[in-house]
Design a protein around this motif. Structure first.
Motif: not given
Length: 168
Positions: A37-39, A55-63, A143-158
């Motif tokens: 998820e984006p952070t 705005s958000w940050e995302m680990v470098n992922n070419e997919d 592996e994925f065809n326009n797959f929407i990944g997990p939502r951004a989590m902003v804290d440990e409480t979910g």
């Protein structure tokens, strides 16, 4: 009749055993381990331009080929009025990690301009509201065809969203 039932009983039992042989395998989510998820989702309201910037940050992922930004008027995200928009527009060469929205468009997408909230010529003035934002990456690969990944989590409480207070 007795001979037929004696002959058919083992065949039926074997068919049941063969048909149910894969029922004990648990589902696997191993293929989704390469998604993240984006952070650091940050939503801010700019009063002078009447826009919300997310705005958000995302680990470098070419997919990752796009991002889906969603918003809600409820802190229980899926139970509120929702809207969503993809970040990448036709003609964009670069995939941005930010997007801005006109406040009026956010309100319209959450149906605040329906007849019971808003009537032409007799508009109910909405002076402030809180809108919650979340971001998901859209993956496209072998592996994925326009797959929407997990939502951004902003804290440990979910909690799934950052929020912006719109104060006019």
């Amino acid at each position: 009749m007795k001979k037929i039932s004696i002959f058919m009983a083992p065949i039926i039992i074997l068919a049941i055993i063969y048909g149910c042989s894969k029922d004990h395998d648990a589902p696997t989510f191993a293929q989704y381990q390469n998604t993240s998820e984006p952070t650091n989702v940050i939503a801010t309201y700019n009063k002078s331009s009447d826009e919300i910037m997310v705005s958000w940050e995302m680990v470098n992922n070419e997919d990752v080929v796009d991002y889906l930004v969603a918003w809600s008027d409820s802190n229980v995200f899926d139970e509120g009025n929702k809207g969503e928009e993809y970040v990448k527009k036709p003609g964009d060469a670069v995939l941005n990690t930010n997007i801005s929205f006109k406040v009026e468009n956010v309100l319209k997408s959450m149906e605040y301009f329906r007849s019971e909230y808003y009537q032409e010529g007799n508009a109910a003035y909405i002076d402030s509201f809180i809108v919650y934002f979340t971001v998901s990456a859209v993956y496209n690969s072998d592996e994925f065809n326009n797959f929407i990944g997990p939502r951004a989590m902003v804290d440990e409480t979910g909690e799934y969203a950052d929020s912006a207070l719109v104060l006019k």
